[in-house]
Scaffold this motif. Structure first.
Motif, PDB file in Angstrom:
ATOM      1  N   VAL A 173      10.476  10.440 -50.256  1.00 15.04           N
ATOM      2  CA  VAL A 173      11.378  11.066 -51.212  1.00 15.04           C
ATOM      3  C   VAL A 173      11.522  10.116 -52.395  1.00 15.04           C
ATOM      4  CG1 VAL A 173      13.663  12.068 -51.571  1.00 15.04           C
ATOM      5  CG2 VAL A 173      12.605  12.156 -49.301  1.00 15.04           C
ATOM      6  N   ASN A 174      11.055  10.531 -53.555  1.00 12.62           N
ATOM      7  CA  ASN A 174      11.118   9.693 -54.754  1.00 12.62           C
ATOM      8  C   ASN A 174      12.308  10.026 -55.642  1.00 12.62           C
ATOM      9  OD1 ASN A 174       8.197   9.734 -53.836  1.00 12.62           O
ATOM     10  ND2 ASN A 174       8.115   8.150 -55.397  1.00 12.62           N
ATOM     11  N   LYS A 175      12.883  11.170 -55.428  1.00  9.49           N
ATOM     12  CA  LYS A 175      14.087  11.572 -56.165  1.00  9.49           C
ATOM     13  C   LYS A 175      14.810  12.614 -55.345  1.00  9.49           C
ATOM     14  CE  LYS A 175      13.919  12.926 -60.599  1.00  9.49           C
ATOM     15  NZ  LYS A 175      13.744  13.853 -61.756  1.00  9.49           N
ATOM     16  N   CYS A 176      16.141  12.501 -55.294  1.00  8.16           N
ATOM     17  CA  CYS A 176      16.947  13.524 -54.622  1.00  8.16           C
ATOM     18  C   CYS A 176      18.341  13.456 -55.233  1.00  8.16           C
ATOM     19  CB  CYS A 176      16.989  13.290 -53.116  1.00  8.16           C
ATOM     20  SG  CYS A 176      17.573  14.718 -52.165  1.00  8.16           S
ATOM     21  N   LEU A 177      18.546  14.207 -56.316  1.00  6.07           N
ATOM     22  CA  LEU A 177      19.820  14.187 -57.013  1.00  6.07           C
ATOM     23  C   LEU A 177      20.885  14.914 -56.198  1.00  6.07           C
ATOM     24  CD1 LEU A 177      18.752  14.843 -60.724  1.00  6.07           C
ATOM     25  CD2 LEU A 177      19.066  12.662 -59.534  1.00  6.07           C
ATOM     26  N   SER A 178      22.131  14.627 -56.509  1.00  5.76           N
ATOM     27  CA  SER A 178      23.242  15.188 -55.727  1.00  5.76           C
ATOM     28  C   SER A 178      23.647  16.582 -56.178  1.00  5.76           C
ATOM     29  CB  SER A 178      24.453  14.258 -55.816  1.00  5.76           C
ATOM     30  OG  SER A 178      24.183  13.017 -55.217  1.00  5.76           O
ATOM     31  N   GLY A 179      23.538  16.857 -57.472  1.00  9.18           N
ATOM     32  CA  GLY A 179      23.982  18.160 -57.938  1.00  9.18           C
ATOM     33  C   GLY A 179      23.590  18.433 -59.372  1.00  9.18           C
ATOM     34  N   GLU A 280      12.646   5.006 -53.356  1.00 10.50           N
ATOM     35  CA  GLU A 280      11.725   5.730 -52.487  1.00 10.50           C
ATOM     36  C   GLU A 280      12.301   5.685 -51.083  1.00 10.50           C
ATOM     37  OE1 GLU A 280       7.034   5.693 -52.221  1.00 10.50           O
ATOM     38  OE2 GLU A 280       7.874   4.071 -51.004  1.00 10.50           O
ATOM     39  N   TRP A 281      12.341   6.828 -50.434  1.00 14.59           N
ATOM     40  CA  TRP A 281      12.911   6.884 -49.082  1.00 14.59           C
ATOM     41  C   TRP A 281      11.897   7.521 -48.145  1.00 14.59           C
ATOM     42  CZ3 TRP A 281      17.530   4.659 -47.947  1.00 14.59           C
ATOM     43  CH2 TRP A 281      18.007   4.830 -46.643  1.00 14.59           C
ATOM     44  N   GLY A 282      11.472   6.752 -47.158  1.00 15.41           N
ATOM     45  CA  GLY A 282      10.540   7.287 -46.180  1.00 15.41           C
ATOM     46  C   GLY A 282      11.233   8.220 -45.206  1.00 15.41           C
ATOM     47  N   LEU A 283      10.630   9.390 -45.005  1.00 17.01           N
ATOM     48  CA  LEU A 283      11.232  10.395 -44.132  1.00 17.01           C
ATOM     49  C   LEU A 283      10.199  10.792 -43.077  1.00 17.01           C
ATOM     50  CD1 LEU A 283      14.099  11.549 -44.391  1.00 17.01           C
ATOM     51  CD2 LEU A 283      13.123  13.594 -45.435  1.00 17.01           C
ATOM     52  N   SER A 284      10.356  10.211 -41.898  1.00 14.08           N
ATOM     53  CA  SER A 284       9.462  10.539 -40.791  1.00 14.08           C
ATOM     54  C   SER A 284       9.850  11.882 -40.191  1.00 14.08           C
ATOM     55  CB  SER A 284       9.524   9.437 -39.725  1.00 14.08           C
ATOM     56  OG  SER A 284       9.061   8.211 -40.254  1.00 14.08           O
TER      57      SER A 284
END
Length: 740
Positions: A173-179, A280-284
């Motif tokens: 996940v390279n971007k995940c805005l809140s709203g 960056e967030w790794g999501l297994s």
């Protein structure tokens, strides 16, 4: 407060309505955010469905859906590459592949109540309902929950995202805005941000919204001195009492981005969330990632109304409500600008005796109390008291303070470490920083790796010993150095992306807060980050008040406060009376002016009491006596701006039943013979009541509301006996109460 009709969802309370729909492609589309509407009737829905703009020159979403395009839709969570080319809310990749996401509606559920959970800062309240919309990208095996919370008392909508990997491959996940909030027809609007620098934080900055992208952000590991997550969009002709306003904030203390993008059709996309730069967030498989909460506010009656809503929301649904009991909010004396590092037990106890005589309630030892800490270049990370300064021990000193019936406070900087301490020699891998030969150093210190649970546990155990030893009442939590070369040996060893450092770090800060508050729930923690470098809703979730700036000059605090209260309540603003000339600006200011500005918020003192005259000590005692009687009004009263310009500040606080108020009038410069008389309309009073001004004049509320209170700022310039002010930078407070 939540209803569904056909493909439309309506969230509402007595103040606002928020309406969105399931679009024909399965995405969520925004419809309306504003003043409460009764409901969407069947013919309204038909009308909305019938008349949809079909923008020319656009890419269509699908060959199977005719002219449908996302380019002209108001969207809840826009994604790039699906016929929308604007600012996207999310970016997910798998190995070298970029995912062009297509989240489609699956189901929804409604949950009542929202508990306060110390794991991570969020809004809370028993008067809440949360709508969770489940969406699924079938081809990319990603599930997204979009959460909407509404409370029955505030003109606010809270949004957050939870993303789950339901596939078999790890994704990043390279971007995940809140709203996101989208609004049509915005060519004549302005963006208001709170900007500045160290010593001049959160000054109001107004700029027109033009086509393109305008953002404020931080990459410092904290919300920062330069920009604040709070932003506001207003009509150009908005006043203190009129005009529509939309605002956004983030319940978060780390790297953020807030901004607005206007497209070619004057449609504005407002967004807020974790800064995607260096993220960056790794999501297994089966793992989830949740964003901080974004809060969107609405006001139809100008700036004062907007401040009502932001203040109410933060006091009732972010800060722990127990701190609304003003008896738990002591008037503090802080040793910093009084003594800096130059003190010992005797000097502190002598000061504490004066503190008690003057009516202050909490004695705070600032920086310099621990081993070998005689300047700001060593000893951080070694939280053991200095035996040279406390020869009888810190426990003995604490007992002497408590025996005076004073509370005790101590300064910590838990997130930092000095190069020379044993902790770093023993655990060099606990330092946050890339293993290059060159490392940046700030203020002679480094940042500890709070993404590592062992580091948090070590620091907590050190702090816990001091808390127990001193029966501590108050902590000033400082943070004076931003993150550079963000790299964690701990994350490397656990095969996690270094793009997770910033977020995991701030989560670690929250973990330490939780440990302290869980074990010692009665300790009041005041947030501080080189002053106002982390003034945000995330810190306020744990700390009911924040040191707003290292600039304690009273007149400089006017600009800082008038910006801060747009998004944060007066109760959060820690306000200390300091020396004249001021230590940051060298400006001389009358004690009365410092008091008349400083009583708005959480009052404290930070000056050498031995240098005060008898008259000055009497003034301090009188002001403290007044403040104790009126503390609830000065911290939790409705804050109202009456007028503001470069030279004049007029504001007021008034209680709920409009029976008590305090009006502050400030003139930056005296102007001889400017006007024989002027009147300040107090529109916030009850015209059906009678009021007494400064225990002298009885006037009707109708007169004060429609005609006004005589402005006490008068400078004749010739015959001084008719002058109320006698020099520049003078503030006067007027107490008004109902006369019965």
């Amino acid at each position: 407060m939540i209803e569904k009709k056909d493909n439309f969802f309506h969230l509402y309370n007595k103040k606002i309505s928020y309406i969105f729909e399931i679009l024909e492609n399965g995405h969520l589309g925004q419809v309306y955010f504003g003043k409460r509407v009764s409901k969407l009737w069947e013919y309204d829905i038909c009308y909305l469905k019938k008349y949809k703009n079909k923008a020319a020159g656009t890419v269509k979403y699908s060959k199977d859906m005719g002219n449908f395009t996302l380019a002209d839709q108001l969207q809840e969570y826009p994604v790039y590459g699906t016929s929308d080319f604007g600012m996207s809310a999310i970016d997910v990749r798998c190995e070298s592949e970029i995912y062009y996401l297509d989240f489609q509606y699956q189901d929804y559920k409604v949950k009542r109540y929202k508990k306060r959970n110390l794991d991570f800062p969020t809004s809370y309240g028993n008067n809440a309902e949360t709508l969770s919309i489940e969406l699924l990208d079938v081809e990319r095996n990603l599930k997204l929950w979009q959460n909407f919370t509404i409370f029955d008392d505030t003109a606010a909508i809270v949004k957050s995202i939870k993303l789950e990997n339901v596939g078999e491959k790890k994704v990043n996940v390279n971007k995940c805005l809140s709203g996101v909030l989208e609004l049509r027809n915005m060519p004549n609007h302005e963006l208001v941000t709170l900007d500045g620098a160290w010593l001049r934080e959160r000054h109001i900055n107004i700029r027109p919204i033009k086509h393109g992208l305008t953002t404020v952000s931080s990459l410092k590991g904290a919300s920062g001195h330069q920009h604040n997550p709070f932003i506001m969009i207003k009509e150009k002709d908005t006043t203190l009492e009129t005009g529509e306003i939309y605002a956004a904030n983030l319940i978060y203390s780390g790297n953020f981005i807030s901004g607005v993008e206007m497209d070619e059709w004057d449609k504005a996309r407002i967004f807020v969330g974790i800064n995607p730069e260096y993220f960056e967030w790794g999501l297994s498989p089966k793992e989830t990632f949740s964003t901080p909460e974004a809060v969107f506010f609405y006001s139809e009656n100008g700036i004062n109304s907007l401040m009502d809503e932001t203040s109410l929301f933060v006091n009732e649904h972010v800060i722990d409500k127990k701190w609304q009991d003003v008896t738990k909010r002591p008037i503090v004396f802080n040793s910093w600008e009084t003594m800096y590092f130059d003190f010992d037990e005797k000097k502190l106890l002598d000061a504490a005796k004066e503190v008690k005589k003057l009516g202050m309630e909490c004695f705070v030892i600032d920086d310099g109390w621990f081993e070998n800490r005689n300047d700001d270049r060593n000893s951080l990370g070694n939280w053991k008291y200095d035996i040279n300064k406390f020869p009888n021990g810190l426990k003995s000193f604490s007992k002497k303070i408590h025996d005076m019936n004073l509370k005790l406070g101590i300064w910590f900087e838990p997130e930092m470490v000095s190069p020379n301490v044993e902790l770093l020699k023993k655990h060099p891998e606990w330092l946050l920083g890339h293993p290059y030969s060159r490392k940046a150093i700030g203020r002679g210190q480094y940042v500890l790796d709070f993404s590592n649970p062992m580091v948090i546990e070590e620091i907590y155990n050190q702090i816990k010993k001091i808390i127990i030893m001193t029966n501590l009442d108050y902590i000033k939590w400082d943070m004076n150095r931003n993150i550079t070369e963000a790299y964690s040996a701990y994350l490397h060893d656990n095969d996690r992306s270094q793009g997770e450092v910033f977020h995991r770090y701030i989560c670690g800060v929250y973990t330490l807060y939780k440990k302290i508050i869980s074990d010692f729930p009665d300790i009041l923690i005041e947030g501080c980050a080189g002053g106002g470098g982390r003034y945000d809703l995330g810190i306020l979730f744990y700390s009911p008040q924040i040191w707003p700036s290292d600039n304690s000059d009273a007149t400089e605090r006017l600009d800082i406060l008038t910006g801060t209260v747009l998004g944060y309540p007066l109760s959060s603003f820690s306000s200390h009376i300091t020396a004249s000339p001021n230590h940051q600006t060298n400006r001389r200011t009358m004690l009365s002016t410092r008091h008349n500005i400083g009583i708005f918020g959480a009052l404290g003192y930070e000056l050498d009491l031995n240098k005060l005259s008898t008259q000055e000590k009497k003034e301090i005692k009188d002001v403290i006596s007044f403040y104790k009687k009126n503390q609830e009004l000065m911290m939790y009263g409705r804050f109202i701006k009456l007028t503001t310009n470069d030279d004049v500040y007029n504001w007021a606080v008034v209680n709920k039943d409009k029976s008590e108020a305090v009006v502050m009038i400030f003139n930056r410069k005296i102007k001889p013979n400017s006007t024989p008389k002027s009147y300040l309309k107090l529109h916030f009073l009850d015209e059906g009541k009678k009021y007494i001004i400064n225990d002298t004049d009885i006037v009707s509320g109708e007169f004060l509301k429609k005609y006004g209170m005589e402005n006490p700022i008068v400078f004749n310039g010739i015959n001084q006996q008719y002058s109320v002010v006698t020099e520049d930078l003078q503030a006067i407070c007027v107490k008004i109460r109902e006369y019965k």
